[in-house]
Design a protein around this motif. Sequence first.
Motif, PDB file in Angstrom:
ATOM      1  N   THR A 175       0.843  -1.196   0.000  1.00  0.00           N
ATOM      2  CA  THR A 175       0.000   0.000   0.000  1.00  0.00           C
ATOM      3  C   THR A 175       0.876   1.243   0.000  1.00  0.00           C
ATOM      4  N   VAL A 176       0.263   2.374  -0.345  1.00  0.00           N
ATOM      5  CA  VAL A 176       0.953   3.661  -0.328  1.00  0.00           C
ATOM      6  C   VAL A 176       0.149   4.617   0.527  1.00  0.00           C
ATOM      7  N   ARG A 177       0.829   5.312   1.404  1.00  0.00           N
ATOM      8  CA  ARG A 177       0.197   6.350   2.227  1.00  0.00           C
ATOM      9  C   ARG A 177       0.735   7.695   1.751  1.00  0.00           C
ATOM     10  N   TRP A 178      -0.151   8.537   1.225  1.00  0.00           N
ATOM     11  CA  TRP A 178       0.214   9.855   0.713  1.00  0.00           C
ATOM     12  C   TRP A 178      -0.019  10.914   1.773  1.00  0.00           C
ATOM     13  N   THR A 179       0.837  11.924   1.804  1.00  0.00           N
ATOM     14  CA  THR A 179       0.662  13.090   2.658  1.00  0.00           C
ATOM     15  C   THR A 179       0.568  14.276   1.707  1.00  0.00           C
ATOM     16  N   ALA A 180      -0.660  14.619   1.334  1.00  0.00           N
ATOM     17  CA  ALA A 180      -0.850  15.599   0.274  1.00  0.00           C
ATOM     18  C   ALA A 180      -1.219  16.978   0.781  1.00  0.00           C
ATOM     19  N   GLY A 181      -1.216  17.184   2.077  1.00  0.00           N
ATOM     20  CA  GLY A 181      -1.588  18.494   2.601  1.00  0.00           C
ATOM     21  C   GLY A 181      -0.591  19.563   2.202  1.00  0.00           C
ATOM     22  N   GLY A 182      -1.007  20.806   2.307  1.00  0.00           N
ATOM     23  CA  GLY A 182      -0.087  21.901   2.088  1.00  0.00           C
ATOM     24  C   GLY A 182      -0.185  22.576   0.741  1.00  0.00           C
ATOM     25  N   THR A 183      -0.824  21.968  -0.247  1.00  0.00           N
ATOM     26  CA  THR A 183      -0.918  22.628  -1.548  1.00  0.00           C
ATOM     27  C   THR A 183      -2.035  23.645  -1.567  1.00  0.00           C
ATOM     28  N   GLY A 184      -3.064  23.424  -0.759  1.00  0.00           N
ATOM     29  CA  GLY A 184      -4.212  24.304  -0.779  1.00  0.00           C
ATOM     30  C   GLY A 184      -5.168  24.003  -1.914  1.00  0.00           C
ATOM     31  N   ILE A 185      -4.837  23.016  -2.738  1.00  0.00           N
ATOM     32  CA  ILE A 185      -5.679  22.648  -3.873  1.00  0.00           C
ATOM     33  C   ILE A 185      -6.436  21.379  -3.504  1.00  0.00           C
ATOM     34  N   THR A 186      -7.764  21.431  -3.621  1.00  0.00           N
ATOM     35  CA  THR A 186      -8.575  20.264  -3.287  1.00  0.00           C
ATOM     36  C   THR A 186      -9.567  19.951  -4.399  1.00  0.00           C
ATOM     37  N   VAL A 187      -9.999  18.694  -4.430  1.00  0.00           N
ATOM     38  CA  VAL A 187     -11.081  18.231  -5.293  1.00  0.00           C
ATOM     39  C   VAL A 187     -12.062  17.518  -4.382  1.00  0.00           C
ATOM     40  N   THR A 216       4.655  -2.108   3.908  1.00  0.00           N
ATOM     41  CA  THR A 216       4.383  -3.542   3.888  1.00  0.00           C
ATOM     42  C   THR A 216       3.010  -3.784   4.520  1.00  0.00           C
ATOM     43  N   ALA A 217       2.574  -5.045   4.551  1.00  0.00           N
ATOM     44  CA  ALA A 217       1.308  -5.397   5.197  1.00  0.00           C
ATOM     45  C   ALA A 217       1.347  -5.080   6.691  1.00  0.00           C
ATOM     46  N   ALA A 218       2.564  -5.067   7.275  1.00  0.00           N
ATOM     47  CA  ALA A 218       2.727  -4.734   8.694  1.00  0.00           C
ATOM     48  C   ALA A 218       2.973  -3.233   8.892  1.00  0.00           C
ATOM     49  N   PHE A 219       2.757  -2.435   7.838  1.00  0.00           N
ATOM     50  CA  PHE A 219       2.927  -0.981   7.852  1.00  0.00           C
ATOM     51  C   PHE A 219       4.365  -0.541   8.098  1.00  0.00           C
ATOM     52  N   VAL A 220       5.333  -1.344   7.644  1.00  0.00           N
ATOM     53  CA  VAL A 220       6.743  -0.980   7.720  1.00  0.00           C
ATOM     54  C   VAL A 220       7.073  -0.128   6.497  1.00  0.00           C
ATOM     55  N   PRO A 221       7.582   1.090   6.676  1.00  0.00           N
ATOM     56  CA  PRO A 221       7.936   1.950   5.540  1.00  0.00           C
ATOM     57  C   PRO A 221       9.060   1.330   4.711  1.00  0.00           C
ATOM     58  N   GLN A 222       8.915   1.410   3.375  1.00  0.00           N
ATOM     59  CA  GLN A 222       9.918   0.827   2.475  1.00  0.00           C
ATOM     60  C   GLN A 222      10.433   1.814   1.433  1.00  0.00           C
ATOM     61  N   GLY A 223      10.073   3.072   1.567  1.00  0.00           N
ATOM     62  CA  GLY A 223      10.555   4.076   0.632  1.00  0.00           C
ATOM     63  C   GLY A 223       9.425   4.740  -0.127  1.00  0.00           C
TER      64      GLY A 223
END
Length: 114
Positions: free
Chosen positions: A65-77, A93-100
Amino acid sequence: MSGTSGSLLDANAVIGCPHGGRVTAASSPSGGVRIAGAAVATAAHSYVVTGCPHTVNGVPTPCVTVRWTAGGTGITVDGAPVLLDTSAAQCLTAAFVPQGPPVVQTAQRKVTVR
């Protein structure tokens, strides 16, 4: 918001995990804002990774999975922040270990907020 720039991501953007897996939206971006017919991607959508070959000490530990942090642009849909190719994100990963961070191979229109 000052100085934020990047290219809008849409449903046709080609995104991969750092190990070569393919990132796709688990829920289709369906907002009314489109680029060349494709819906603009937002942080409200879930993103999954398929085909990640990553292993640690011979044990498969693929990105899922990918977790995005998109705040800060001020642009929304539809009230959700849009995703830019410069938006912070982490493949997990499935265990929520960051991989890059994911790798964005193509993007659409350029947006600059001053």
